[in-house]
Design a protein around this motif. Structure first.
Motif, PDB file in Angstrom:
ATOM      1  N   GLU A  39       0.870  -1.173   0.000  1.00 38.49           N
ATOM      2  CA  GLU A  39       0.000   0.000   0.000  1.00 38.49           C
ATOM      3  C   GLU A  39       0.907   1.222   0.000  1.00 38.49           C
ATOM      4  O   GLU A  39       1.538   1.546   1.012  1.00 38.49           O
ATOM      5  CB  GLU A  39      -0.920  -0.012   1.223  1.00 38.49           C
ATOM      6  CG  GLU A  39      -1.733   1.263   1.390  1.00 38.49           C
ATOM      7  CD  GLU A  39      -2.471   1.672   0.134  1.00 38.49           C
ATOM      8  OE1 GLU A  39      -2.099   2.730  -0.453  1.00 38.49           O
ATOM      9  OE2 GLU A  39      -3.394   0.942  -0.277  1.00 38.49           O
ATOM     10  N   MET A  40       0.993   1.898  -1.143  1.00 39.43           N
ATOM     11  CA  MET A  40       2.004   2.923  -1.321  1.00 39.43           C
ATOM     12  C   MET A  40       1.772   4.185  -0.490  1.00 39.43           C
ATOM     13  O   MET A  40       2.656   5.026  -0.385  1.00 39.43           O
ATOM     14  CB  MET A  40       2.156   3.288  -2.800  1.00 39.43           C
ATOM     15  CG  MET A  40       0.932   3.900  -3.442  1.00 39.43           C
ATOM     16  SD  MET A  40       1.097   4.061  -5.225  1.00 39.43           S
ATOM     17  CE  MET A  40       2.373   5.314  -5.376  1.00 39.43           C
ATOM     18  N   THR A  41       0.603   4.334   0.120  1.00 39.18           N
ATOM     19  CA  THR A  41       0.362   5.483   0.988  1.00 39.18           C
ATOM     20  C   THR A  41       0.721   5.188   2.439  1.00 39.18           C
ATOM     21  O   THR A  41       0.617   6.072   3.291  1.00 39.18           O
ATOM     22  CB  THR A  41      -1.114   5.922   0.909  1.00 39.18           C
ATOM     23  OG1 THR A  41      -1.947   4.850   1.389  1.00 39.18           O
ATOM     24  CG2 THR A  41      -1.507   6.273  -0.510  1.00 39.18           C
ATOM     25  N   ASP A  42       1.159   3.969   2.731  1.00 40.89           N
ATOM     26  CA  ASP A  42       1.422   3.520   4.094  1.00 40.89           C
ATOM     27  C   ASP A  42       2.893   3.141   4.229  1.00 40.89           C
ATOM     28  O   ASP A  42       3.337   2.130   3.687  1.00 40.89           O
ATOM     29  CB  ASP A  42       0.523   2.329   4.411  1.00 40.89           C
ATOM     30  CG  ASP A  42       0.665   1.819   5.837  1.00 40.89           C
ATOM     31  OD1 ASP A  42       1.668   2.140   6.505  1.00 40.89           O
ATOM     32  OD2 ASP A  42      -0.221   1.076   6.286  1.00 40.89           O
ATOM     33  N   SER A  43       3.651   3.930   4.976  1.00 39.83           N
ATOM     34  CA  SER A  43       5.094   3.689   5.111  1.00 39.83           C
ATOM     35  C   SER A  43       5.400   2.316   5.687  1.00 39.83           C
ATOM     36  O   SER A  43       6.358   1.653   5.276  1.00 39.83           O
ATOM     37  CB  SER A  43       5.734   4.777   5.979  1.00 39.83           C
ATOM     38  OG  SER A  43       5.634   6.044   5.370  1.00 39.83           O
ATOM     39  N   GLN A  44       4.598   1.874   6.665  1.00 38.82           N
ATOM     40  CA  GLN A  44       4.852   0.572   7.276  1.00 38.82           C
ATOM     41  C   GLN A  44       4.613  -0.558   6.281  1.00 38.82           C
ATOM     42  O   GLN A  44       5.354  -1.548   6.257  1.00 38.82           O
ATOM     43  CB  GLN A  44       3.968   0.378   8.508  1.00 38.82           C
ATOM     44  CG  GLN A  44       4.275  -0.906   9.267  1.00 38.82           C
ATOM     45  CD  GLN A  44       5.741  -1.022   9.656  1.00 38.82           C
ATOM     46  OE1 GLN A  44       6.304  -0.105  10.259  1.00 38.82           O
ATOM     47  NE2 GLN A  44       6.386  -2.138   9.313  1.00 38.82           N
ATOM     48  N   SER A  45       3.592  -0.420   5.449  1.00 35.44           N
ATOM     49  CA  SER A  45       3.340  -1.421   4.412  1.00 35.44           C
ATOM     50  C   SER A  45       4.499  -1.492   3.434  1.00 35.44           C
ATOM     51  O   SER A  45       4.924  -2.585   3.028  1.00 35.44           O
ATOM     52  CB  SER A  45       2.042  -1.080   3.667  1.00 35.44           C
ATOM     53  OG  SER A  45       1.870  -1.914   2.536  1.00 35.44           O
ATOM     54  N   MET A  88       2.978  11.748  -2.817  1.00 34.20           N
ATOM     55  CA  MET A  88       3.695  11.283  -1.638  1.00 34.20           C
ATOM     56  C   MET A  88       3.852   9.763  -1.607  1.00 34.20           C
ATOM     57  O   MET A  88       4.811   9.251  -1.010  1.00 34.20           O
ATOM     58  CB  MET A  88       3.014  11.771  -0.368  1.00 34.20           C
ATOM     59  CG  MET A  88       3.203  13.258  -0.110  1.00 34.20           C
ATOM     60  SD  MET A  88       4.943  13.800  -0.150  1.00 34.20           S
ATOM     61  CE  MET A  88       5.666  12.777   1.135  1.00 34.20           C
ATOM     62  N   GLY A  89       2.965   9.033  -2.243  1.00 42.51           N
ATOM     63  CA  GLY A  89       3.148   7.592  -2.332  1.00 42.51           C
ATOM     64  C   GLY A  89       4.448   7.245  -3.034  1.00 42.51           C
ATOM     65  O   GLY A  89       5.218   6.386  -2.576  1.00 42.51           O
ATOM     66  N   GLN A  90       4.726   7.936  -4.135  1.00 37.70           N
ATOM     67  CA  GLN A  90       5.974   7.673  -4.859  1.00 37.70           C
ATOM     68  C   GLN A  90       7.191   8.193  -4.090  1.00 37.70           C
ATOM     69  O   GLN A  90       8.258   7.555  -4.080  1.00 37.70           O
ATOM     70  CB  GLN A  90       5.918   8.294  -6.258  1.00 37.70           C
ATOM     71  CG  GLN A  90       4.860   7.658  -7.154  1.00 37.70           C
ATOM     72  CD  GLN A  90       5.081   7.968  -8.611  1.00 37.70           C
ATOM     73  OE1 GLN A  90       6.063   7.542  -9.208  1.00 37.70           O
ATOM     74  NE2 GLN A  90       4.157   8.725  -9.197  1.00 37.70           N
TER      75      GLN A  90
END
Length: 199
Positions: A39-45, A88-90
């Motif tokens: 999940e590119m919006t989630d740093s932990q993922s 921000m995902g990228q």
């Protein structure tokens, strides 16, 4: 090379996989239906996914959502989608990948033609794509371990005309082969901080 390809199920991701898959090991990543769940919006993922891969040689991001709406009608949630996902995902993927990329590796992000050309209902797309290209130009000067970072800016693909063609009236679609060559140049070449325009 071992390449992590985020957005493997999309038209661009499929083009990249066809173009580079014969010579390199591609680890496809996506929110669903991929070898690597991310999940590119989630740093932990992102970090958990990279931990499961271990060190790799290249990151390609061919993912990121934006909302299409007129400027006066754009809602807060629609603006935020482009900021959180496309932009921000990228950026998050690129930053976290620094801990996992082998020396002399590369990062390739994806913007789009709307960074240079205007389309109806494309203000959010233009904002995110222009910001991404500026980010790559600046951040590429600060990379450790002889890493490189570039960005590919394609127009609408021939395969995507049915889905997005109404937004790109009068734009000549490009082939997946042409787009694949741009990603190949970024991954296998020597340049850094470049925007490869495919339009």
């Amino acid at each position: 090379m071992k390449i992590v390809l985020v957005g493997v199920n999309g038209a661009i991701g499929q083009a990249v996989q066809r173009h580079l898959g014969e010579r390199h090991t591609i680890i496809g990543a996506s929110r669903t239906n991929a070898e690597l769940k991310i999940e590119m919006t989630d740093s932990q993922s992102i970090r958990s996914a990279f931990e499961s891969v271990g060190n790799f040689d290249a990151l390609i991001v061919a993912a990121g959502a934006v909302a299409f709406n007129t400027f006066p009608a754009m809602t807060d949630d629609e603006w935020q989608l482009g900021l959180d996902s496309k932009l921000m995902g990228q950026v998050k993927l690129a930053q976290i990948a620094l801990d996992y990329l082998n020396p002399h590796g590369s990062i390739t992000l994806t913007s789009g033609v709307t960074s240079k050309e205007s389309i109806a209902m494309g203000a959010s797309s233009s904002m995110a794509n222009s910001a991404l290209e500026s980010f790559v130009r600046a951040a590429s000067t600060e990379l450790p371990n002889n890493l490189r970072m570039n960005i590919v800016s394609p127009t609408v693909l021939e395969e995507s005309v049915g889905q997005y063609g109404e937004y790109f009236l009068g734009f000549e679609p490009v082939s997946s082969t042409s787009v694949g060559y741009a990603y190949q140049r970024s991954v296998e070449g020597v340049e850094n901080g470049r925007t490869y325009e495919v339009f």
